[in-house]
Design a protein around this motif. Sequence first.
Motif, PDB file in Angstrom:
ATOM      1  N   THR A   1     -18.704 -13.266 -52.181  1.00  0.00           N
ATOM      2  CA  THR A   1     -18.335 -12.866 -53.545  1.00  0.00           C
ATOM      3  C   THR A   1     -19.558 -12.816 -54.447  1.00  0.00           C
ATOM      4  O   THR A   1     -19.751 -11.849 -55.204  1.00  0.00           O
ATOM      5  CB  THR A   1     -17.298 -13.843 -54.126  1.00  0.00           C
ATOM      6  OG1 THR A   1     -16.266 -14.084 -53.183  1.00  0.00           O
ATOM      7  CG2 THR A   1     -16.687 -13.279 -55.396  1.00  0.00           C
ATOM      8  N   VAL A   2     -20.409 -13.818 -54.374  1.00  0.00           N
ATOM      9  CA  VAL A   2     -21.608 -13.862 -55.211  1.00  0.00           C
ATOM     10  C   VAL A   2     -22.558 -12.725 -54.853  1.00  0.00           C
ATOM     11  O   VAL A   2     -23.057 -12.006 -55.748  1.00  0.00           O
ATOM     12  CB  VAL A   2     -22.324 -15.223 -55.063  1.00  0.00           C
ATOM     13  CG1 VAL A   2     -23.693 -15.189 -55.743  1.00  0.00           C
ATOM     14  CG2 VAL A   2     -21.472 -16.342 -55.651  1.00  0.00           C
TER      15      VAL A   2
ATOM     16  N   PRO B   1      -8.760 -12.567 -46.701  1.00  0.00           N
ATOM     17  CA  PRO B   1      -9.593 -11.652 -45.911  1.00  0.00           C
ATOM     18  C   PRO B   1     -10.936 -11.414 -46.599  1.00  0.00           C
ATOM     19  O   PRO B   1     -11.004 -11.314 -47.831  1.00  0.00           O
ATOM     20  CB  PRO B   1      -8.770 -10.364 -45.862  1.00  0.00           C
ATOM     21  CG  PRO B   1      -7.361 -10.803 -46.097  1.00  0.00           C
ATOM     22  CD  PRO B   1      -7.444 -11.982 -47.022  1.00  0.00           C
ATOM     23  N   LEU B   2     -11.997 -11.294 -45.828  1.00  0.00           N
ATOM     24  CA  LEU B   2     -13.342 -11.238 -46.412  1.00  0.00           C
ATOM     25  C   LEU B   2     -13.628  -9.937 -47.148  1.00  0.00           C
ATOM     26  O   LEU B   2     -14.589  -9.875 -47.931  1.00  0.00           O
ATOM     27  CB  LEU B   2     -14.387 -11.463 -45.314  1.00  0.00           C
ATOM     28  CG  LEU B   2     -14.363 -12.842 -44.647  1.00  0.00           C
ATOM     29  CD1 LEU B   2     -15.510 -12.986 -43.664  1.00  0.00           C
ATOM     30  CD2 LEU B   2     -14.401 -13.959 -45.681  1.00  0.00           C
ATOM     31  N   TRP B   3     -12.830  -8.905 -46.924  1.00  0.00           N
ATOM     32  CA  TRP B   3     -13.042  -7.663 -47.663  1.00  0.00           C
ATOM     33  C   TRP B   3     -12.492  -7.738 -49.085  1.00  0.00           C
ATOM     34  O   TRP B   3     -12.918  -7.003 -49.966  1.00  0.00           O
ATOM     35  CB  TRP B   3     -12.391  -6.480 -46.938  1.00  0.00           C
ATOM     36  CG  TRP B   3     -10.959  -6.673 -46.555  1.00  0.00           C
ATOM     37  CD1 TRP B   3     -10.482  -7.101 -45.358  1.00  0.00           C
ATOM     38  CD2 TRP B   3      -9.800  -6.457 -47.392  1.00  0.00           C
ATOM     39  NE1 TRP B   3      -9.099  -7.172 -45.385  1.00  0.00           N
ATOM     40  CE2 TRP B   3      -8.654  -6.773 -46.612  1.00  0.00           C
ATOM     41  CE3 TRP B   3      -9.623  -6.023 -48.700  1.00  0.00           C
ATOM     42  CZ2 TRP B   3      -7.366  -6.678 -47.113  1.00  0.00           C
ATOM     43  CZ3 TRP B   3      -8.338  -5.927 -49.209  1.00  0.00           C
ATOM     44  CH2 TRP B   3      -7.221  -6.258 -48.418  1.00  0.00           C
ATOM     45  N   LEU B   4     -11.545  -8.637 -49.308  1.00  0.00           N
ATOM     46  CA  LEU B   4     -10.898  -8.706 -50.612  1.00  0.00           C
ATOM     47  C   LEU B   4     -11.829  -9.220 -51.716  1.00  0.00           C
ATOM     48  O   LEU B   4     -11.828  -8.670 -52.823  1.00  0.00           O
ATOM     49  CB  LEU B   4      -9.637  -9.552 -50.494  1.00  0.00           C
ATOM     50  CG  LEU B   4      -8.632  -9.392 -51.633  1.00  0.00           C
ATOM     51  CD1 LEU B   4      -7.216  -9.384 -51.086  1.00  0.00           C
ATOM     52  CD2 LEU B   4      -8.780 -10.511 -52.638  1.00  0.00           C
TER      53      LEU B   4
ATOM     54  N   PHE C   1      -6.263  -8.681 -61.140  1.00  0.00           N
ATOM     55  CA  PHE C   1      -6.191  -7.391 -60.437  1.00  0.00           C
ATOM     56  C   PHE C   1      -5.874  -7.591 -58.959  1.00  0.00           C
ATOM     57  O   PHE C   1      -5.007  -6.910 -58.393  1.00  0.00           O
ATOM     58  CB  PHE C   1      -7.515  -6.643 -60.600  1.00  0.00           C
ATOM     59  CG  PHE C   1      -7.668  -5.473 -59.669  1.00  0.00           C
ATOM     60  CD1 PHE C   1      -6.951  -4.309 -59.876  1.00  0.00           C
ATOM     61  CD2 PHE C   1      -8.528  -5.541 -58.575  1.00  0.00           C
ATOM     62  CE1 PHE C   1      -7.081  -3.219 -59.010  1.00  0.00           C
ATOM     63  CE2 PHE C   1      -8.667  -4.471 -57.709  1.00  0.00           C
ATOM     64  CZ  PHE C   1      -7.940  -3.310 -57.920  1.00  0.00           C
ATOM     65  N   LEU C   2      -6.560  -8.526 -58.318  1.00  0.00           N
ATOM     66  CA  LEU C   2      -6.326  -8.782 -56.894  1.00  0.00           C
ATOM     67  C   LEU C   2      -4.913  -9.294 -56.650  1.00  0.00           C
ATOM     68  O   LEU C   2      -4.276  -8.926 -55.659  1.00  0.00           O
ATOM     69  CB  LEU C   2      -7.353  -9.784 -56.368  1.00  0.00           C
ATOM     70  CG  LEU C   2      -8.807  -9.307 -56.322  1.00  0.00           C
ATOM     71  CD1 LEU C   2      -9.717 -10.435 -55.836  1.00  0.00           C
ATOM     72  CD2 LEU C   2      -8.961  -8.082 -55.435  1.00  0.00           C
TER      73      LEU C   2
ATOM     74  N   VAL D   1     -12.822 -11.978 -40.366  1.00  0.00           N
ATOM     75  CA  VAL D   1     -12.705 -10.939 -41.388  1.00  0.00           C
ATOM     76  C   VAL D   1     -11.305 -10.880 -41.973  1.00  0.00           C
ATOM     77  O   VAL D   1     -11.120 -10.742 -43.176  1.00  0.00           O
ATOM     78  CB  VAL D   1     -13.091  -9.565 -40.800  1.00  0.00           C
ATOM     79  CG1 VAL D   1     -12.874  -8.462 -41.835  1.00  0.00           C
ATOM     80  CG2 VAL D   1     -14.544  -9.574 -40.349  1.00  0.00           C
ATOM     81  N   SER D   2     -10.286 -11.010 -41.138  1.00  0.00           N
ATOM     82  CA  SER D   2      -8.915 -10.819 -41.595  1.00  0.00           C
ATOM     83  C   SER D   2      -8.330 -12.042 -42.290  1.00  0.00           C
ATOM     84  O   SER D   2      -7.354 -11.941 -43.005  1.00  0.00           O
ATOM     85  CB  SER D   2      -8.023 -10.457 -40.409  1.00  0.00           C
ATOM     86  OG  SER D   2      -7.955 -11.542 -39.503  1.00  0.00           O
ATOM     87  N   GLY D   3      -8.913 -13.202 -42.074  1.00  0.00           N
ATOM     88  CA  GLY D   3      -8.316 -14.423 -42.609  1.00  0.00           C
ATOM     89  C   GLY D   3      -7.493 -15.131 -41.569  1.00  0.00           C
ATOM     90  O   GLY D   3      -7.389 -16.340 -41.565  1.00  0.00           O
TER      91      GLY D   3
END
Length: 336
Positions: A54-55, A96-99, A132-133, A157-159
Amino acid sequence: MTDNKLLTVSASPHIKAYDTTKSIMIDVLISLLPAMIFAVYMFGFRALTVTLITVCSCIIFEYLFEKIMKKPITVFDFSACVTGVLLAFTLPVNVPLWLPVIGAFFAIVIVKQLFGGIGKNIVNPAIAARIFLFIAWPSKLTSYLLPHADKMSAFSVSGGDVSDITASATVLQNVKAGKDAGYSLFDMFIGNIPGCIGEISAILLIIGGLYLLCRKVITWHIPVSFIATVAVITYIFPKNSTMQAYEFMLTELLTGGLILGAIFMATDYVTSPATAKGRLIYGFGCGLITVIIRYFGGYPEGVSFGIMIMNLLVYYIDKFTRPRPFGAVKKVKVNK
């Protein structure tokens, strides 16, 4: 021989502080460090992975936007880092890491940069991104890893779906449903409960807040009025018949994002009032809206919504609480 610099008269204001955006942001990061370390202890290194992604995403999006738009590069003031940490703190560890990447884009590009950059955004970027998320992917933000559960892979990646992930099992969700909290007040105080990465340990967040008060990065007005409003309302009007009034009140204070929001998000310089009286009003409004949403809304948490709604009212709060200039004469309407 006289130093000419002493004779140089510059434009007002002539009294300057040594604080800079960079030094303030570093203090905020230091104050959040204990909660980050505790999150890694409770949830494993995936908590650190989510925070770093995120950072880094916030930093990259800010740099690319300013580079493309040919604006001054501001990533070295650490404001993007603070936004990234606060956003990560409001996410479950099994997200998930894309979120977080999408959240970082929304926070930095949509909320911050499109409004003119740091100092010009009208709402807190981390809070706006969190909302928003939640609206876009509610199912991804409503399942939580139990404390001390089998640790997830740091780079999944998916959690993933593991047996220790439970949906709709936070303390606030249990209380809102009229059930027992499921955890002791001591567990809530130290953070031995399911929840988002950085909001579980009330004591460590309070310690971080005291550090910011000592460093004079924040003042007491917003956190105290915010927390006190929630405390008074929930004590007088408890909403769970299985708990004593004081137990219900403390549960509402120690769980969810209340402490994190009151100390680290509601006190954002850009989106909070400039006057002491205005900050008290602002904190009261945040607390009142938080309780209303927790009591009557479909979502058990209301801190993010409460802060963002009050962000939009800061202009009016400042307008009606700003002090009158010394010597100013109030205009009197004269009927013709």
